[in-house]
Design a protein around this motif. Structure first.
Motif, mmCIF file in Angstrom:
data_model
loop_
_atom_site.group_PDB
_atom_site.id
_atom_site.type_symbol
_atom_site.label_atom_id
_atom_site.label_comp_id
_atom_site.label_asym_id
_atom_site.label_seq_id
_atom_site.Cartn_x
_atom_site.Cartn_y
_atom_site.Cartn_z
ATOM 1 N N GLU A 110 -3.992 7.445 5.102
ATOM 2 C CA GLU A 110 -3.999 7.874 6.408
ATOM 3 C C GLU A 110 -4.621 6.661 7.408
ATOM 4 O O GLU A 110 -3.967 6.305 8.584
ATOM 5 C CB GLU A 110 -4.651 8.954 6.568
ATOM 6 N N ALA A 111 -5.742 5.925 7.222
ATOM 7 C CA ALA A 111 -6.199 5.130 7.811
ATOM 8 C C ALA A 111 -5.370 3.753 8.071
ATOM 9 O O ALA A 111 -5.139 3.467 9.259
ATOM 10 C CB ALA A 111 -7.619 4.619 7.401
ATOM 11 N N ALA A 112 -4.573 3.492 7.061
ATOM 12 C CA ALA A 112 -3.917 2.414 7.150
ATOM 13 C C ALA A 112 -2.418 2.443 8.050
ATOM 14 O O ALA A 112 -2.079 1.737 8.998
ATOM 15 C CB ALA A 112 -2.990 2.002 5.560
ATOM 16 N N GLN A 113 -2.199 3.770 8.042
ATOM 17 C CA GLN A 113 -1.148 4.288 8.946
ATOM 18 C C GLN A 113 -1.551 4.166 10.321
ATOM 19 O O GLN A 113 -1.030 3.790 11.124
ATOM 20 C CB GLN A 113 -0.642 5.783 8.645
ATOM 21 N N VAL A 114 -2.758 4.753 10.583
ATOM 22 C CA VAL A 114 -3.252 4.593 11.995
ATOM 23 C C VAL A 114 -3.412 3.121 12.388
ATOM 24 O O VAL A 114 -3.088 2.856 13.500
ATOM 25 C CB VAL A 114 -4.607 5.383 12.059
ATOM 26 N N ALA A 115 -3.703 2.327 11.640
ATOM 27 C CA ALA A 115 -4.066 0.824 11.821
ATOM 28 C C ALA A 115 -2.609 0.414 12.292
ATOM 29 O O ALA A 115 -2.514 -0.326 13.229
ATOM 30 C CB ALA A 115 -4.791 0.113 10.954
ATOM 31 N N ALA A 116 -1.652 0.715 11.384
ATOM 32 C CA ALA A 116 -0.420 0.102 11.562
ATOM 33 C C ALA A 116 0.148 0.564 13.019
ATOM 34 O O ALA A 116 0.932 -0.187 13.668
ATOM 35 C CB ALA A 116 0.781 0.641 10.445
ATOM 36 N N ASN A 117 0.018 1.867 13.389
ATOM 37 C CA ASN A 117 0.691 2.266 14.424
ATOM 38 C C ASN A 117 0.060 1.578 15.770
ATOM 39 O O ASN A 117 0.640 1.465 16.519
ATOM 40 C CB ASN A 117 0.368 3.729 14.474
ATOM 41 N N GLY A 118 -1.519 1.414 15.699
ATOM 42 C CA GLY A 118 -1.983 0.858 16.640
ATOM 43 C C GLY A 118 -1.872 -0.735 16.908
ATOM 44 O O GLY A 118 -2.403 -1.436 17.699
ATOM 45 N N GLY A 119 -1.006 -1.322 15.750
ATOM 46 C CA GLY A 119 -0.595 -2.849 15.935
ATOM 47 C C GLY A 119 -2.003 -3.564 15.269
ATOM 48 O O GLY A 119 -1.950 -4.844 15.563
ATOM 49 N N ARG A 128 0.105 -2.286 4.628
ATOM 50 C CA ARG A 128 -0.635 -0.869 4.515
ATOM 51 C C ARG A 128 -1.350 -0.981 3.409
ATOM 52 O O ARG A 128 -2.235 -0.235 3.362
ATOM 53 C CB ARG A 128 0.416 0.178 4.711
ATOM 54 N N SER A 129 -0.658 -1.325 2.242
ATOM 55 C CA SER A 129 -1.328 -0.941 0.737
ATOM 56 C C SER A 129 -2.121 -1.935 0.685
ATOM 57 O O SER A 129 -3.368 -1.542 0.083
ATOM 58 C CB SER A 129 -0.160 -1.161 -0.235
ATOM 59 N N VAL A 130 -2.090 -2.919 1.188
ATOM 60 C CA VAL A 130 -3.333 -4.029 1.055
ATOM 61 C C VAL A 130 -4.656 -3.699 1.871
ATOM 62 O O VAL A 130 -5.566 -3.495 1.401
ATOM 63 C CB VAL A 130 -2.835 -5.450 1.641
ATOM 64 N N LEU B 223 -5.169 12.197 16.188
ATOM 65 C CA LEU B 223 -5.877 10.976 15.400
ATOM 66 C C LEU B 223 -7.166 10.997 15.995
ATOM 67 O O LEU B 223 -8.225 10.768 15.079
ATOM 68 C CB LEU B 223 -5.172 9.704 15.712
ATOM 69 N N LEU B 224 -7.320 11.199 17.405
ATOM 70 C CA LEU B 224 -8.919 10.962 17.798
ATOM 71 C C LEU B 224 -9.769 12.075 17.624
ATOM 72 O O LEU B 224 -10.843 11.809 17.331
ATOM 73 C CB LEU B 224 -8.845 10.419 19.254
ATOM 74 N N ASP B 225 -9.150 13.382 17.826
ATOM 75 C CA ASP B 225 -9.889 14.634 18.085
ATOM 76 C C ASP B 225 -9.782 15.370 16.731
ATOM 77 O O ASP B 225 -10.819 16.297 16.395
ATOM 78 C CB ASP B 225 -9.516 15.296 19.092
#
Lengths: 244, 269
Positions: A110-119, A128-130, B223-225
């Motif tokens: 999930e965190a990887a997805q968030v990081a990818a969405n945020g660029g 993402r898997s790395v 995501l944030l909340d």
């Protein structure tokens, strides 16, 4: 035979009593507040029977297997007197039980997805898997380190307050510095690392160590390992978000 | 049939989770400690019971309670349900229109914590080690109360939009103050109980509640909340567990004082 059957019945009743509050809460909200019928009553009842059986077996096994092995290993290490092996064991236990934890794998993805969405990283499966694996190993390392710190604390008899408070001070400080999107994930990663099998084992290890070392009080020195294990992942995950 | 298949698949995934733990334990036992395990048969049976028990437990939760709990979290946070109390469609929802959500958060937090297997384990151990001073139920109920307060405050935070650090930092300050006044022997256990509460039973239901709220309350992002409820659930038990010890100690002191007073009176007469 009859006696053990009686004991089994009694612990099943105990498990049913543990579960009763959830049943009452769900039934009340479903029937009174939302005013809807209970769907699939037979399925729900079967589920409840399974949960009661499961809880009963788990507690049986806890006192037969997990507690004794955790304590006997703690005693054996204390008798052997080899601190480096004890530390290796503590690290392996923390790292090994965390790295394969399903809840952690889910949070990392999930965190990887968030990081990818945020660029923050490239949005393709490889990147993402790395990223997710990096996060997973970071958390597992943090838990391993936490158990080591906790064990060293028991050996030395340091008092826990200042270490935990210092840790939380660090968490508060890093919350201000780390990127916004990782904070929620970091806070939650502290909670997902301590699984149902790890907790009894680690508790037994701590209490066993404290009771086999002279001058340690199992109550004051034996507990606290879990506290470290839920603190360090927060720090390490925020650091990971800052570095990567 | 379908039930048996899902039971087997859960059983396999539980075994997969236990394998690394078992490998570490038996590896160190064989190669480092190099002593036969006392009562090996019994320990192995114990591990078997734990695995089977967890599998049944998870299957039952997934079959019966989780779907219902998640559905409820969705329905309670649904604007249509919340608008029932409003007179006209033009009214805006205020934070106090969400009262059923807070009550549900409190009730579900407390009740799931009572059934949390790892908390039961720690309570059994603490009772044994303290020689009965710390009651199994006393500890479990105070942790449950902490989780309940934490989660309902957490849902209030999502609805009202107050930044999370205000609550967390206030909570930590309270923990620090209590640490100095609480009986020494409870402090490590209280710190532990923060981490113990959030596992198999509580997390899935609480996460559903948080995400449902963050999605439906205007101006919140999932995501944030949506995250952060777990942090509430692991902070407040520290406060209530130390509080439990403080109250117990206070009561014992008063009892002792009363007994002394009685003795004095008896001596005088």
């Amino acid at each position: 035979m009859q006696k053990s059957l009686y004991a089994l019945m009694q612990s099943m009743l105990g498990s049913l009593r543990d579960l009763l509050p959830i049943i009452i809460v769900i039934a009340f909200f479903q029937l009174v507040v939302l005013q809807q019928p209970l769907p699939d009553l037979v399925g729900v009842m079967t589920g409840v029977v399974f949960v009661v059986l499961g809880l009963t077996f788990f507690i049986y096994g806890l006192e037969m297997g997990l507690f004794p092995i955790g304590e006997s290993m703690a005693h054996a290490f204390a008798r052997k007197g080899s601190v480096s092996w004890l530390i290796a064991f503590a690290f392996a236990l923390g790292f090994g039980t965390t790295v394969a934890e399903p809840a952690l794998i889910a949070v990392a993805a999930e965190a990887a997805q968030v990081a990818a969405n945020g660029g923050m990283i490239e949005n393709n499966p490889d990147a993402r898997s790395v990223y997710a694996n990096g996060l997973r190993f970071t958390v597992a390392f943090a838990v391993g380190l936490a158990i080591v710190i906790g064990v060293v604390r028991i050996l030395k008899g340091w008092s826990i307050q200042y270490m935990i408070m210092g840790g939380y001070m660090l968490v508060v400080l890093m919350t201000g510095l780390a990127p916004q999107w990782i904070i929620g994930i970091a806070y939650d990663s502290g909670g997902v690392t301590t699984s149902t099998i790890t907790v009894p084992l680690v508790t037994a290890l701590g209490v066993g160590l404290a009771s086999s070392i002279e001058g340690r009080n199992p109550m004051i020195d034996g507990f606290g390992l879990i506290a470290f294990a839920s603190l360090t992942p927060m720090i390490f995950v925020m650091a990971y978000g800052m570095v990567v | 049939m379908e039930l048996i298949i899902s039971l087997l698949s859960i059983l396999f995934s539980t075994i997969k989770d236990v394998i690394p733990i078992a490998a570490i334990i038996f590896g160190f036992q064989l190669f480092v400690i190099r002593r036969p395990i006392k009562d090996l048969r019994r320990v192995l049976f114990g591990f078997g019971y734990v695995i089977v028990g967890l599998a049944f437990f998870l299957l039952g939760l997934e079959k019966a309670l989780f779907p219902l709990g998640r559905l409820m979290a969705e329905q309670l946070t649904n604007p249509e349900f919340l608008r029932q109390g409003l007179s006209s469609a033009a009214d805006v929802l205020h934070w106090d229109d969400y009262y059923w959500v807070y009550i549900f958060a409190f009730a579900i937090g407390a009740s799931t914590t009572i059934a949390e297997p790892s908390l039961i384990a720690v309570a059994i151990k603490a009772n044994e080690v303290s020689g009965g001073t710390i009651g199994i139920w006393g500890l479990r109920i105070s942790v449950a109360l902490g989780v309940a307060v934490g989660i309902s405050l957490g849902t209030f935070r999502i609805v009202s939009g107050v930044p999370i650090h205000y609550f967390i930092i206030t909570g930590y300050v309270l923990v620090v103050i209590q640490t100095f006044f609480a009986p020494k022997m409870i402090v490590p256990l209280a710190y532990d109980s923060g981490g113990v509460t959030t596992s198999t039973v509580t997390v899935p239901l609480v996460a559903a509640l948080g995400l449902g709220l963050a999605e439906t309350v205007p101006g919140r992002s999932a995501l944030l909340d949506g995250f952060g409820l777990i942090a509430f659930a692991s902070l407040f038990p520290m406060i209530t567990v130390m509080g439990y010890a403080q109250i117990t100690e206070f009561k014992q002191k008063r009892l002792r004082a009363a007994r002394h007073a009685e003795l004095d009176r008896d001596n005088k007469s």
